[in-house]
Design an enzyme around this catalytic site. Structure first.
Site, PDB file in Angstrom:
ATOM      1  N   GLY A   1      -3.493  -1.609  17.528  1.00 15.69           N
ATOM      2  CA  GLY A   1      -4.530  -2.624  17.385  1.00 15.69           C
ATOM      3  C   GLY A   1      -4.094  -3.835  18.207  1.00 15.69           C
TER       4      GLY A   1
ATOM      5  N   LEU B   1       0.847  -1.203   0.000  1.00 21.19           N
ATOM      6  CA  LEU B   1       0.000   0.000   0.000  1.00 21.19           C
ATOM      7  C   LEU B   1       0.877   1.246   0.000  1.00 21.19           C
ATOM      8  CD1 LEU B   1      -2.644  -1.096   2.651  1.00 21.19           C
ATOM      9  CD2 LEU B   1      -2.549  -1.585   0.189  1.00 21.19           C
TER      10      LEU B   1
ATOM     11  N   HIS C   1      29.835  25.828   6.004  1.00 13.39           N
ATOM     12  CA  HIS C   1      30.934  26.277   6.849  1.00 13.39           C
ATOM     13  C   HIS C   1      30.507  26.390   8.310  1.00 13.39           C
ATOM     14  CE1 HIS C   1      31.373  28.539   2.952  1.00 13.39           C
ATOM     15  NE2 HIS C   1      30.105  28.773   3.227  1.00 13.39           N
TER      16      HIS C   1
ATOM     17  N   ALA D   1      -0.343   4.456  -1.513  1.00 11.49           N
ATOM     18  CA  ALA D   1      -1.135   5.522  -2.127  1.00 11.49           C
ATOM     19  C   ALA D   1      -1.334   6.709  -1.197  1.00 11.49           C
ATOM     20  CB  ALA D   1      -2.498   4.970  -2.546  1.00 11.49           C
TER      21      ALA D   1
HETATM   22  P1  TTP Z   1      -1.428   5.870   6.851  1.00 11.40           P
HETATM   23  O1  TTP Z   1      -0.100   5.901   7.546  1.00 11.40           O
HETATM   24  O2  TTP Z   1      -2.639   5.788   7.653  1.00 11.40           O
HETATM   25  O3  TTP Z   1      -1.553   7.122   5.890  1.00 11.40           O
HETATM   26  P2  TTP Z   1      -0.450   7.952   5.153  1.00 11.40           P
HETATM   27  O4  TTP Z   1       0.707   7.119   4.722  1.00 11.40           O
HETATM   28  O5  TTP Z   1      -1.100   8.719   4.056  1.00 11.40           O
HETATM   29  O6  TTP Z   1       0.098   8.953   6.250  1.00 11.40           O
HETATM   30  P3  TTP Z   1      -0.606  10.158   7.054  1.00 11.40           P
HETATM   31  O7  TTP Z   1      -1.527   9.547   8.038  1.00 11.40           O
HETATM   32  O8  TTP Z   1       0.582  10.812   7.691  1.00 11.40           O
HETATM   33  O9  TTP Z   1      -1.265  11.076   6.070  1.00 11.40           O
HETATM   34  O10 TTP Z   1      -1.471   4.686   5.818  1.00 11.40           O
HETATM   35  C1  TTP Z   1      -0.928   3.423   6.048  1.00 11.40           C
HETATM   36  C2  TTP Z   1      -0.454   2.848   4.735  1.00 11.40           C
HETATM   37  O11 TTP Z   1      -1.544   2.670   3.832  1.00 11.40           O
HETATM   38  C3  TTP Z   1       0.514   3.738   4.031  1.00 11.40           C
HETATM   39  O12 TTP Z   1       1.484   2.894   3.439  1.00 11.40           O
HETATM   40  C4  TTP Z   1      -0.318   4.440   2.982  1.00 11.40           C
HETATM   41  C5  TTP Z   1      -1.376   3.430   2.658  1.00 11.40           C
HETATM   42  N1  TTP Z   1      -2.686   3.971   2.303  1.00 11.40           N
HETATM   43  C6  TTP Z   1      -3.178   3.763   1.014  1.00 11.40           C
HETATM   44  O13 TTP Z   1      -2.505   3.164   0.179  1.00 11.40           O
HETATM   45  N2  TTP Z   1      -4.422   4.220   0.719  1.00 11.40           N
HETATM   46  C7  TTP Z   1      -5.204   4.888   1.615  1.00 11.40           C
HETATM   47  O14 TTP Z   1      -6.333   5.270   1.279  1.00 11.40           O
HETATM   48  C8  TTP Z   1      -4.667   5.103   2.937  1.00 11.40           C
HETATM   49  C9  TTP Z   1      -5.486   5.826   3.979  1.00 11.40           C
HETATM   50  C10 TTP Z   1      -3.417   4.623   3.237  1.00 11.40           C
END
Ligand code: TTP
Length: 394
Positions: free
Chosen positions: A133, A6, A307, A8
């Site tokens: 969790g 993940l 520096h 995104a």
């Molecule tokens: P988070 O750490 O919850 O989200 P984030 O990485 O955008 O960070 P922040 O809370 O600082 O804005 O997400 C956990 C993981 O899941 C991370 O690897 C990003 C991914 N993710 C997605 O791919 N899609 C999504 O819609 C969300 C919420 C997270």
């Protein structure tokens, strides 16, 4: 094992370092954060890796362009982690699949164990389970349920965010929206636990890289894994001690002392007469000049500390320029851990020593003093002789 990564998310807690790059592409030692995740997964036994991109997705695609096992899918809007896996559903074979966050580092051996265990979830023991969790397990090492940040945790075993789901879980991804308006993977996990198939697999080492000081910790970890290699130009009067890497095209001048682990990337220069210690990354084309001390810090590409300056336990974004005599404080006199504002809230870093975070293109005037925990936003400026006690330009 087919694996969904993940990547995104936007990384808002990492601002200003994510103002101009998505979090998965922040530098961690010799590659980006998401490259570490993909490479560790590959070494642990991932056969195909489906990376879910969204926010600034092209930068993530570019970072992983030469990884053969990787394919990409796009999550149109960042509506939660279950929604992100749903974006990958059509790309998955009818078989068990792993899910990893693109911003969490694991040790390879733990991931291998998880892959080998069949359906399961990576678990870790922590001292403050109420912030995670919390998992309930039975005598057979199966996970029976998960409670998000409970007031009264049933155990000290927490969800480390790495999963192998059974093939049937592809049909469980359509969860309902949570109270915070997202589609959450923990709800899919809860459903998987009901199936009685999810094993608890202990994770030895993991690091969730969400906030700037965790990026520092990620660099400490991965710089510590490097083996000494000197390919660049090193003056005979420089002393490089321990695991130091000087890449081709980098230079280290006379009078420099570098105590590893440290990585001086291609095009970077150190010295003359500089002292680099702790786990330090000197990024591509970055410069550490005369009479500068850099300790346990990340200097992104093009950052210049020219520096007479001290930089400790800090992160300097791309093309930051510190004027002569800029000094970073990294210790509070009351010995409390240093606090940094994250999305407006003062947040303990849990670190006795932490310096500053500078977004890309920050420039400090000569003799600037930066207080511990200060964040300078992208493009922020300080004048000559300033003492900066509060965040600026965020
Ligand atoms: P988070 O750490 O919850 O989200 P984030 O990485 O955008 O960070 P922040 O809370 O600082 O804005 O997400 C956990 C993981 O899941 C991370 O690897 C990003 C991914 N993710 C997605 O791919 N899609 C999504 O819609 C969300 C919420 C997270």
């Amino acid at each position: 094992m087919q694996t969904v990564v993940l990547a995104a998310g936007e990384g808002t807690r990492m601002r200003p370092l994510t103002d101009r790059r998505p979090k998965p592409t922040v530098p961690v030692a010799d590659r980006s954060l998401v490259e570490h995740v993909v490479d560790t997964a590959t070494a642990a036994g991932a056969s195909r890796i489906v990376v879910v991109v969204g926010y600034a997705g092209d930068a993530v695609r570019d970072a992983l362009a030469d990884r053969d096992a990787v394919e990409f899918v796009t999550q149109e809007r960042q509506r939660g982690t279950a929604d992100a896996v749903r974006a990958a559903r059509a790309a998955l074979d009818d078989a068990p699949f792993a899910v990893l966050n693109g911003d969490v580092l694991y040790d390879r051996a733990s991931l291998s164990r998880l892959y080998d265990a069949g359906p399961g979830v990576g678990v870790a023991r922590v001292e403050d389970p109420e912030h995670y969790g919390v998992l309930e397990t039975d005598g057979d090492g199966r996970v029976r349920g998960v409670a998000e940040k409970p007031d009264d945790p049933a155990s000290d075993l927490v969800n480390a965010g790495a999963y192998v789901f059974p093939a049937a879980a592809r049909a469980w991804l359509d969860v309902t929206e949570s109270d915070r308006g997202e589609y959450e993977l923990t709800d899919v996990l809860a459903r998987a636990c009901e199936s009685g198939e999810m094993r608890a697999v202990t994770v030895d080492r993991w690091l969730d890289v969400g906030r700037p000081w965790e990026l520092l910790a990620a660099n400490e970890w991965k710089l510590g894994d490097l083996e000494r290699r000197i390919d660049g130009e090193v003056h005979p009067d420089a002393a490089l001690r321990g695991p130091v890497v000087v890449e081709t095209g980098a230079s280290v001048d006379a009078g420099v002392v570098i105590e590893g682990p440290a990585l001086v990337r291609s095009g970077a220069s150190v010295g003359p007469n500089a002292y680099v210690r702790g786990a330090t990354l000197v990024g591509e084309g970055a410069s550490v000049g005369h009479a500068v001390e850099v300790k346990n810090s990340v200097l992104m590409a093009g950052a210049t500390v020219g520096h007479l300056s001290y930089v400790g336990d800090s992160i300097l974004g791309r093309d930051v320029n510190f004027g002569a005599g800029t000094t970073v404080a990294n210790l509070r006199h009351d010995d409390e851990s240093v606090r940094v504002r994250v999305k407006g809230d003062p947040t303990s870093t849990g670190r006795r020593k932490f310096g500053v975070v500078c977004g890309d293109d920050v420039k400090t005037g000569i003799e600037t003093a930066l207080n511990a925990g200060v964040v300078l936003g992208t493009g922020a400026r300080t004048g000559p002789g300033e003492t900066v006690r509060r965040d600026r330009g965020r």
